[in-house]
Motif scaffolding. Structure first.
Motif, short mmCIF file in Angstrom:
data_model
loop_
_atom_site.label_atom_id
_atom_site.label_comp_id
_atom_site.label_asym_id
_atom_site.label_seq_id
_atom_site.Cartn_x
_atom_site.Cartn_y
_atom_site.Cartn_z
N ILE A 72 3.05 1.79 6.24
CA ILE A 72 3.48 0.73 6.99
C ILE A 72 2.40 -0.41 6.25
O ILE A 72 2.70 -1.77 6.49
CB ILE A 72 3.26 0.76 8.45
N SER A 73 1.53 -0.02 5.66
CA SER A 73 0.66 -0.97 5.18
C SER A 73 0.54 -1.18 3.58
O SER A 73 0.28 -0.37 2.90
CB SER A 73 -0.99 -0.36 5.43
N ALA A 74 0.82 -2.42 3.10
CA ALA A 74 0.94 -2.78 1.70
C ALA A 74 -0.43 -2.71 1.13
O ALA A 74 -0.41 -1.89 -0.02
CB ALA A 74 1.69 -4.18 1.41
N PRO A 75 -1.33 -3.17 1.68
CA PRO A 75 -2.60 -2.89 1.19
C PRO A 75 -2.91 -1.44 0.79
O PRO A 75 -3.83 -1.05 0.08
CB PRO A 75 -3.74 -3.63 1.83
N MET A 76 -2.71 -0.66 1.63
CA MET A 76 -3.09 1.01 1.64
C MET A 76 -2.10 1.52 0.39
O MET A 76 -2.68 2.36 -0.64
CB MET A 76 -2.66 1.50 2.85
N LEU A 77 -0.88 1.01 0.11
CA LEU A 77 -0.02 1.28 -0.90
C LEU A 77 -0.58 0.88 -2.07
O LEU A 77 -0.34 1.59 -3.06
CB LEU A 77 1.54 1.07 -0.53
N TRP A 78 -0.96 -0.25 -2.20
CA TRP A 78 -1.50 -0.77 -3.44
C TRP A 78 -2.76 0.04 -4.00
O TRP A 78 -2.51 0.46 -5.40
CB TRP A 78 -1.94 -2.12 -3.12
N LYS A 79 -3.53 0.61 -3.09
CA LYS A 79 -4.40 1.38 -3.33
C LYS A 79 -3.86 2.93 -4.17
O LYS A 79 -4.09 3.61 -4.90
CB LYS A 79 -5.49 1.75 -2.42
N ALA A 80 -2.75 3.14 -3.15
CA ALA A 80 -2.33 4.62 -3.87
C ALA A 80 -1.40 4.52 -5.11
O ALA A 80 -1.64 5.35 -6.02
CB ALA A 80 -1.34 4.88 -2.61
N ARG A 81 -0.89 3.20 -5.28
CA ARG A 81 -0.15 3.29 -6.41
C ARG A 81 -1.06 2.96 -7.77
O ARG A 81 -0.91 3.86 -8.79
CB ARG A 81 0.64 1.87 -6.52
N THR A 82 -2.37 2.52 -7.50
CA THR A 82 -3.41 2.41 -8.36
C THR A 82 -3.97 3.75 -8.76
O THR A 82 -3.93 4.37 -9.88
CB THR A 82 -4.59 1.74 -8.06
N ARG A 83 -3.95 4.70 -7.66
CA ARG A 83 -4.33 6.21 -7.75
C ARG A 83 -3.30 6.73 -8.73
O ARG A 83 -3.85 7.51 -9.73
CB ARG A 83 -4.58 6.74 -6.62
N VAL A 84 -2.11 6.60 -8.32
CA VAL A 84 -1.10 7.21 -8.98
C VAL A 84 -1.05 7.00 -10.87
O VAL A 84 -0.96 8.04 -11.41
CB VAL A 84 0.38 7.09 -8.30
N GLU A 85 -1.21 5.76 -10.74
CA GLU A 85 -1.33 5.37 -12.27
C GLU A 85 -2.44 5.76 -13.13
O GLU A 85 -2.50 6.04 -14.24
CB GLU A 85 -0.86 3.82 -12.40
N ARG A 86 -3.73 5.77 -12.14
CA ARG A 86 -5.05 5.87 -12.89
C ARG A 86 -4.80 7.55 -13.20
O ARG A 86 -5.47 7.89 -14.21
CB ARG A 86 -5.92 5.54 -12.24
N GLN A 87 -4.50 8.30 -12.27
CA GLN A 87 -4.58 9.72 -12.45
C GLN A 87 -3.40 10.33 -13.16
O GLN A 87 -3.28 11.69 -13.29
CB GLN A 87 -4.74 10.56 -11.03
N GLY A 88 -2.38 9.58 -13.61
CA GLY A 88 -1.17 10.20 -14.21
C GLY A 88 -0.26 10.96 -13.29
O GLY A 88 0.24 11.99 -13.82
N LEU A 89 0.10 10.76 -12.12
CA LEU A 89 0.50 11.61 -11.09
C LEU A 89 2.23 11.33 -11.34
O LEU A 89 2.59 10.73 -10.51
CB LEU A 89 0.16 11.37 -9.78
N GLY A 90 2.79 11.89 -12.60
CA GLY A 90 3.99 11.73 -12.85
C GLY A 90 5.06 12.40 -11.66
O GLY A 90 6.26 12.06 -11.55
N HIS A 91 4.48 13.24 -10.87
CA HIS A 91 5.29 13.88 -10.01
C HIS A 91 5.57 13.10 -8.79
O HIS A 91 6.20 13.71 -7.77
CB HIS A 91 4.83 15.58 -9.35
N VAL A 92 4.78 11.71 -8.30
CA VAL A 92 5.12 11.13 -7.49
C VAL A 92 6.31 10.33 -8.06
O VAL A 92 6.26 9.62 -8.80
CB VAL A 92 3.98 10.13 -7.26
N GLY A 93 7.46 10.51 -6.88
CA GLY A 93 8.74 9.99 -7.48
C GLY A 93 8.81 8.37 -6.94
O GLY A 93 9.60 7.58 -7.43
N GLY A 94 7.76 8.11 -5.98
CA GLY A 94 7.89 6.59 -5.64
C GLY A 94 7.08 6.30 -4.24
O GLY A 94 6.70 7.14 -3.61
#
Length: 251
Positions: A72-94
């Motif tokens: 529900i928190s956009a700022p939390m998800l911004w950090k999650a998205r940065t983590r996904v991209e930085r760590q190359g987590l291609g199994h994250v569908g969205g």
């Protein structure tokens, strides 16, 4: 307090936690995250993590699974998205901004629903549990890491006294097991598979619930948003945009 105000209050609380969430809660909930992830992977497949937060659990899932995350928190998800991209987590569908009580997915969309330290934070826990049951497929599992409050005694008294403070911080201290038990007893198709204490001290529990394969089709969701809209709310980017291609709630 109205439903919308309740959800907004939770969002604001976790918006405030976002900059320091990993530092404050990362070590505290590490064991719960590990156990919940392992339980989810015993089923595997399409996994929805409700309340994914800053994405601390995402790297722990095997790459053959497809993980979707909402919060529900956009700022939390911004950090999650940065983590996904930085760590190359291609199994994250969205990743998408979404309310746990109004999941924008069709019925039976996922093999597993994972909710870590979420149920006691939402304004209407039973409504969120209804949504988890709706979007998990028959035979799938709902994996919950949760605080379970004391029913009686000194700890119960302290938890009740702290509720006005902890509610403003984004969670409940008072949340007896009877709320889960009553929901399971009344929810069509919900069956308890496991309840066990998590370290340290057993104040938290792992709860596994399955959806009976003979369960009738769930009632329509209250969600009235599309995945494309919630994906855009998560800040855009390749991961969020892939979320728009995940199963949408039928109109």
């Amino acid at each position: 307090m109205t439903e919308r105000n309740g959800a907004d209050s939770v969002a604001l609380a976790y918006d405030g936690w976002a900059p320091i969430y990993d530092l404050v809660f990362g070590p505290v909930f590490r064991e719960g995250r590990r156990v919940a992830t392992q339980a989810a992977e015993r089923v595997g497949g399409r996994i929805l993590e409700v309340g994914v937060g800053t994405g601390l659990s995402l790297a722990g899932y095997r790459r053959e699974n497809t993980i979707f995350g909402m919060d529900i928190s956009a700022p939390m998800l911004w950090k999650a998205r940065t983590r996904v991209e930085r760590q190359g987590l291609g199994h994250v569908g969205g990743l998408a901004v979404m309310d746990a009580e109004r999941l924008a997915f069709a019925d039976d969309s996922f093999d597993v629903i994972v909710a870590q330290y979420v149920v006691t934070a939402v304004p209407n826990p039973e409504r969120a549990l209804d949504e988890f049951l709706r979007v998990v497929r028959p035979g799938g599992e709902i994996i919950i890491a949760t605080r379970v409050g004391a029913e009686t005694g000194l700890r119960g008294t302290i938890e009740r006294a702290l509720m006005p403070v902890t509610s403003r911080l984004g969670w409940r201290t008072e949340f007896p097991w009877s709320r889960y038990a009553d929901w399971i007893a009344g929810a069509s198709g919900a069956q308890l598979l496991e309840r066990r204490a998590l370290p340290p001290l057993g104040h938290f529990s792992l709860v596994r619930i399955t959806k009976d394969e003979r369960a009738p089709k769930a009632a329509p969701s209250l969600a009235n948003v599309t995945m494309a809209g919630t994906a855009a709310s998560a800040g855009g980017g390749p991961v969020a945009q892939r979320m728009a291609s995940s199963p949408e709630k039928e109109s």
